[in-house]
Design an enzyme around this catalytic site. Structure first.
Site, PDB file in Angstrom:
ATOM      1  N   ARG B 295       0.855  -1.118  -0.032  1.00 32.05           N
ATOM      2  CA  ARG B 295       0.154  -0.119  -0.030  1.00 32.05           C
ATOM      3  C   ARG B 295       0.930   1.253  -0.069  1.00 32.05           C
ATOM      4  O   ARG B 295       0.571   2.171  -0.653  1.00 32.05           O
ATOM      5  CB  ARG B 295      -0.906  -0.053   1.139  1.00 32.05           C
ATOM      6  CG  ARG B 295      -2.067  -1.077   0.983  1.00 32.05           C
ATOM      7  CD  ARG B 295      -3.140  -1.074   2.118  1.00 32.05           C
ATOM      8  NE  ARG B 295      -4.247  -1.911   1.678  1.00 32.05           N
ATOM      9  CZ  ARG B 295      -5.336  -2.239   2.304  1.00 32.05           C
ATOM     10  NH1 ARG B 295      -5.237  -1.946   3.668  1.00 32.05           N
ATOM     11  NH2 ARG B 295      -6.160  -3.004   2.125  1.00 32.05           N
ATOM     12  N   TYR B 439      -5.957  -0.864  -6.941  1.00 37.26           N
ATOM     13  CA  TYR B 439      -5.518  -1.961  -6.295  1.00 37.26           C
ATOM     14  C   TYR B 439      -4.923  -1.803  -4.965  1.00 37.26           C
ATOM     15  O   TYR B 439      -4.605  -0.843  -4.636  1.00 37.26           O
ATOM     16  CB  TYR B 439      -4.537  -2.731  -7.397  1.00 37.26           C
ATOM     17  CG  TYR B 439      -3.400  -1.970  -7.963  1.00 37.26           C
ATOM     18  CD1 TYR B 439      -2.539  -0.944  -7.602  1.00 37.26           C
ATOM     19  CD2 TYR B 439      -2.943  -2.489  -8.857  1.00 37.26           C
ATOM     20  CE1 TYR B 439      -1.486  -0.367  -8.169  1.00 37.26           C
ATOM     21  CE2 TYR B 439      -1.619  -1.868  -9.747  1.00 37.26           C
ATOM     22  CZ  TYR B 439      -1.083  -1.013  -9.132  1.00 37.26           C
ATOM     23  OH  TYR B 439       0.078  -0.587  -9.821  1.00 37.26           O
ATOM     24  N   GLU B 440      -4.630  -2.926  -4.477  1.00 34.92           N
ATOM     25  CA  GLU B 440      -4.269  -3.085  -3.015  1.00 34.92           C
ATOM     26  C   GLU B 440      -5.378  -2.353  -2.147  1.00 34.92           C
ATOM     27  O   GLU B 440      -4.813  -1.910  -0.958  1.00 34.92           O
ATOM     28  CB  GLU B 440      -2.878  -2.410  -2.552  1.00 34.92           C
ATOM     29  CG  GLU B 440      -1.496  -2.980  -3.613  1.00 34.92           C
ATOM     30  CD  GLU B 440      -1.462  -4.515  -3.474  1.00 34.92           C
ATOM     31  OE1 GLU B 440      -1.933  -5.202  -2.924  1.00 34.92           O
ATOM     32  OE2 GLU B 440      -0.691  -4.962  -4.660  1.00 34.92           O
ATOM     33  N   GLY B 441      -6.443  -2.718  -2.345  1.00 31.62           N
ATOM     34  CA  GLY B 441      -7.488  -1.923  -1.626  1.00 31.62           C
ATOM     35  C   GLY B 441      -8.067  -0.700  -2.260  1.00 31.62           C
ATOM     36  O   GLY B 441      -6.891   0.245  -2.203  1.00 31.62           O
TER      37      GLY B 441
END
Lengths: 597, 597
Positions: B295, B439-441
């Site tokens: 993140r 992406y990655e949340g």
């Protein structure tokens, strides 16, 4: 695969309930504008967009236009769709009956355009530009030119383009180099290269009419030496049939971020035969007839794409199961709750819905004022309407496209990773929408037009066309119970707008950079206030109907207004602060301090 | 063609002047961190990015990855560039020396990553994911697995992936269906389909190590029944050589909006051999080790792309001649003034410069705290640093990517129509950057993480790691003359942050929707306050140096801080108002009122 549903119900609300058809009925030729006619047009255009144009949107993006040896092939299906739109007459709704059009109000064109561009913006540019070219020629052309060219434009047999930009000049047209030399027989020889010409070359029509600005031999330098010429791809003979190929060639087409189904051409004019439109050296003013209509169109394009993006995000949010509501399971029989239960997803959906409905009210308000400015019997009404159109044109263009682009991105975000892949079509909406903030004058130029030209024009007369009705509305509804929660907020935002207007107008007299520095924030502040005013009016219309069979629609209007006032209108406070901070931090910043470091 | 210049000077300012290398030097192994070492790394990595990675950025986008029969070919030149980055060691700066890495601080990795992703984000994902996979295995793997796999990961011979998402579950991993069945010989058979797997298949390395979350037979339902497995593409034999092909296949790759040089794969696991990493059913926690680092990385990606976009907009603004300054001609010898003279263009440039430098300060602040949290000798320092990292990770991820994307769009806008065509590369920056918000949340999830998890954690302990130093700074500098124009604004914005924190924390206890509704606005408000604090510190550093030979740089810092405070920080007022308006308008809105109408 995305889907599209024409927003008939909401358009009908705005046209019939919020503003009322009587606005149009009172105008010249307005007796034709019946409820039934409007319904029929909305339904039929909507169906056409859903069934004919929309299915070509994703395939058109994928295939794009192909260039080969000076010719351009549009994507599969575009030709048939074009023939179909021409036959149905949707592309010439507002063209005058004298030239074969339907003579309907500009407003109907606007609603058709929103749907056409939602369904397929790349396609929409082909008939859209012809409409602009039609307006230009019908207002400024000689009778001879009009008779020769307009009927086939209305029929859609011949299409139109606007040839302004050159490689070294876009905003600053005074620098243009394209030359026009009299040919001794009443026409001109046009030479030069134009870039970014939408629909500059394609296979949809048998002839293409280029409206080219160029500098006639011996004309003054700068913007005052520019004339407008009509340069057909094929010379049109005396009997109206097509003659030989003119010396205008498409040299290439651009590879773009989006609107790939629209051919953006580099056009070489090499002594091409052209006919003067209007007076010599008055080309830029004439071109602005077309440009101003196009600017309203472009706002509408941004609006259309935002709407289809929202619709798809909404249906995804209702279907996609992921996580559980924060306050407890909502759908115990499903593996997870649909993501529409999550507050942040609702925030995204409501932001889109609110701005899209806001912008539809804004666009149609101005569209109806265009009709009033052209067709009212009362010169005073015409004047005030014209003032308002002048004032609001840059706002419609820039605000609807800035917001429109942001909404396509929010819609993509609702899809998460699925929004980023091509399959769902969401990323295409983002790519397609992005051009609308740029063409027909970047949004920065719109802001400068609003603040630098429209604000001071005629000692603030244009401004009064807006300030006056809003002021009256506020005064008239201070004690209206239905608006109790809204009016103080509207009054406050309006006060902010008045204050920055006065402050910057004054500061701008001694330092024009104050205007340039404030312009973009000012346009957004202005738009938010305008929209707040329209939402208050919409609440008054919806309130008595909340218990009707369409309760979801009308209660939704009130709740949407509430969302706008509580969550979006506060932006005016930061815009206000940023504007009031002035131009100094911008202008005193040293060029060498920009870096890059 | 765009260009790229590694932002060495500004990175060096932040590392050495603003925070000071002594922060890193005090940590375990910190004696190696000399001025010269930092300079050498910055210069060499910068050069590598400018000369090797950047020239492949546009060609990589154009060519994309090709899929054929389960194999993926990366764009021309990627393989050579990959070999080169591996040889130079830039991809393993922070890997432990025990496994062949350079053992340098995470901070250096962060600066390298910003430059790598600026130069070529699609390429950067290949080594980037391996670094995340390395972190995961080195912290949670058994000694046997570490010995078997880590050295070749550090060497770059084998790469890594994160296999989380399935078609029906992204955010909500509890729903995942991929199964793991013990094979009786200590390993597991993994079966299921994973989607959106970055670097899932490619031709850069001889082996690919998939870190897959799956549900072991008999595991509990939901998030608590998920385990983590290492599934190599090729089985690694006892002697470390490659054995037979594992039963994992790339079924296809996605066609995406951008990062086209990065292969995003659908991966089929069909009884593939996998090794448990960490304890059974604790896979999600383990995966978050990797995820949290990723993140921060993704924030950095958004930052990198924004920076290169800004650089190109800046050089265009200096070269493009169009119009004249509003206050009179600036360059009479040129056909027109460069557009950098126009206030609205300066507004765009300064907005980009300011946010980019803001975000660099933010990213490197948190990066140094990561190092402190891992390498300080003092457990209390480690704890506070760890708290701050937890708190700020979602902010770095979401704010740097939301702002980063917006900056790429502003940069495109500076180019006008030329920004929309592929040639200048600006539209690629927009397309590439867009994924970082997802992406990655998604950034909505980051906001919820900040407000729902980090804010209340340990009775507000994480928050104190931020609030405390800011409060101290404000109290300590109330009478600092150099900060006189800034401190009242900082105090006000900080007060707003404290007030919404207290209000929503309290409301959230009885109604969690209050947190969900406020989260995104809160994250942006928080980030603006954090950045305001860092700018005030930067001013203190720059002020004594404004008369040095680098006056343009240092005076620029102060003027940039001023721009931030006057023009951007006011956003906190509207965010504050929107948050305080609460969740009701969102949550009471009826689902059927969303339309489409």
């Amino acid at each position: 695969m995305p889907s599209y549903k024409a927003p008939i119900r909401d358009i009908s609300f705005v046209l019939k309930e919020l503003y009322g058809l009587e606005v149009l009925q009172k105008l010249k030729g307005g007796s034709e504008i019946t409820d039934d006619l409007i319904d029929a047009i909305l339904t039929e255009v909507g169906r056409f967009c859903e069934n004919v144009l929309f299915p070509l949107n994703q395939t058109g993006d994928k295939e794009g236009c192909r260039y080969e040896n000076g010719e351009v092939r549009t994507p599969k299906g575009f030709k048939e769709a074009y023939n179909s739109i021409v036959e149905s007459g949707w592309a010439s709704l507002s063209c005058e009956t004298e030239w074969g059009g339907q003579g309907l109000p500009h407003t109907l064109n606007t609603v058709a355009e929103e749907m056409i561009c939602a369904a397929n913006i790349a396609f929409g540019l082909y008939p859209g530009l012809t409409r602009g070219a039609y307006a230009l020629l019908s207002r400024h052309g000689s009778e001879e030119l009009k008779k020769k060219f307009l009927p086939n434009m209305v029929k859609g047999k011949w299409s139109g383009t606007m040839c302004l930009t050159e490689a070294h000049c876009g905003t600053d047209l005074g620098m243009l180099r394209t030359k026009a030399v009299p040919d001794g027989a009443g026409a001109y020889k046009i030479s030069g290269t134009k870039i970014f010409i939408s629909s500059g070359e394609h296979d949809l029509t048998e002839n293409i009419l280029h409206f080219v600005i160029a500098r006639a031999e011996g004309a003054p330098a700068g913007i005052k030496g520019i004339s407008l010429f009509l340069v057909p791809k094929f010379i049109v003979k005396g009997d109206g049939s097509l003659g030989e190929r003119n010396n205008v060639q498409c040299a290439s087409i651009e590879h773009k971020m989006g609107i790939k189904g629209s051919a953006t051409a580099v056009m070489n004019f090499d002594g091409a035969e052209g006919y003067l439109v209007g007076e010599l050296n008055e080309g830029v003013n004439k071109m602005f007839t077309m440009m101003n209509l196009e600017r309203l169109s472009v706002g509408n394009q941004g609006q259309g794409v935002a709407d289809i993006a929202y619709q798809n995000a909404l249906s995804y949010a209702k279907e996609r199961l992921q996580g559980r509501a924060l306050t407890g399971v909502k759908f115990p029989d499903k593996a997870a709750d649909p993501i529409i239960v999550h507050p942040d997803v609702r925030r995204m959906l409501l932001t889109m819905k609110t701005y899209i409905e806001s912008n539809r009210m804004l666009a149609l308000w101005v569209a109806m004022e265009v009709d009033k400015s052209e067709r009212s019997e009362d010169p005073e009404v015409r004047q005030i309407a014209d003032d308002l159109v002048h004032l609001m044109t840059p706002i419609v263009k820039a605000f609807l496209t800035d917001v429109g682009f942001d909404m396509t991105n929010i819609a993509l975000q609702v899809f998460g990773g699925h929004g980023y892949i091509q399959e769902h079509g969401m990323e295409q909406f983002v790519r397609d929408s992005r051009i609308t903030q740029i063409y027909e004058g970047t949004n920065g130029i719109q802001a400068l037009d609003l603040m630098g030209r429209k604000m001071p024009a005629h000692f603030g007369r244009y401004l009064r066309a807006f300030f006056h009705p809003v002021q009256q509305f506020i005064e008239g509804h201070q004690n209206t119970p239905e608006l109790a929660e809204f009016m103080p907020l509207l009054a406050k935002a309006f006060g902010r707008l008045q204050q920055v207007t006065a402050t910057i107008a004054q500061k701008g007299m001694s330092n024009p950079n104050e205007i340039g520095a404030a312009a973009t924030d000012y346009l957004h502040l202005f738009a938010h206030v305008a929209v707040a005013y329209l939402w208050a009016r919409a609440v008054l219309v919806a309130m008595p109907k909340v218990n009707s069979t369409e309760s979801a629609f009308y209660q939704g209007k009130i709740d949407t207004a509430r969302f706008f006032y509580q969550k979006l209108l506060p932006k005016t406070s930061s815009l206000f602060a940023s504007i009031m901070a002035g131009s100094e931090t911008l202008m005193k910043f040293k060029d060498e301090s920009f870096g890059p470091f």
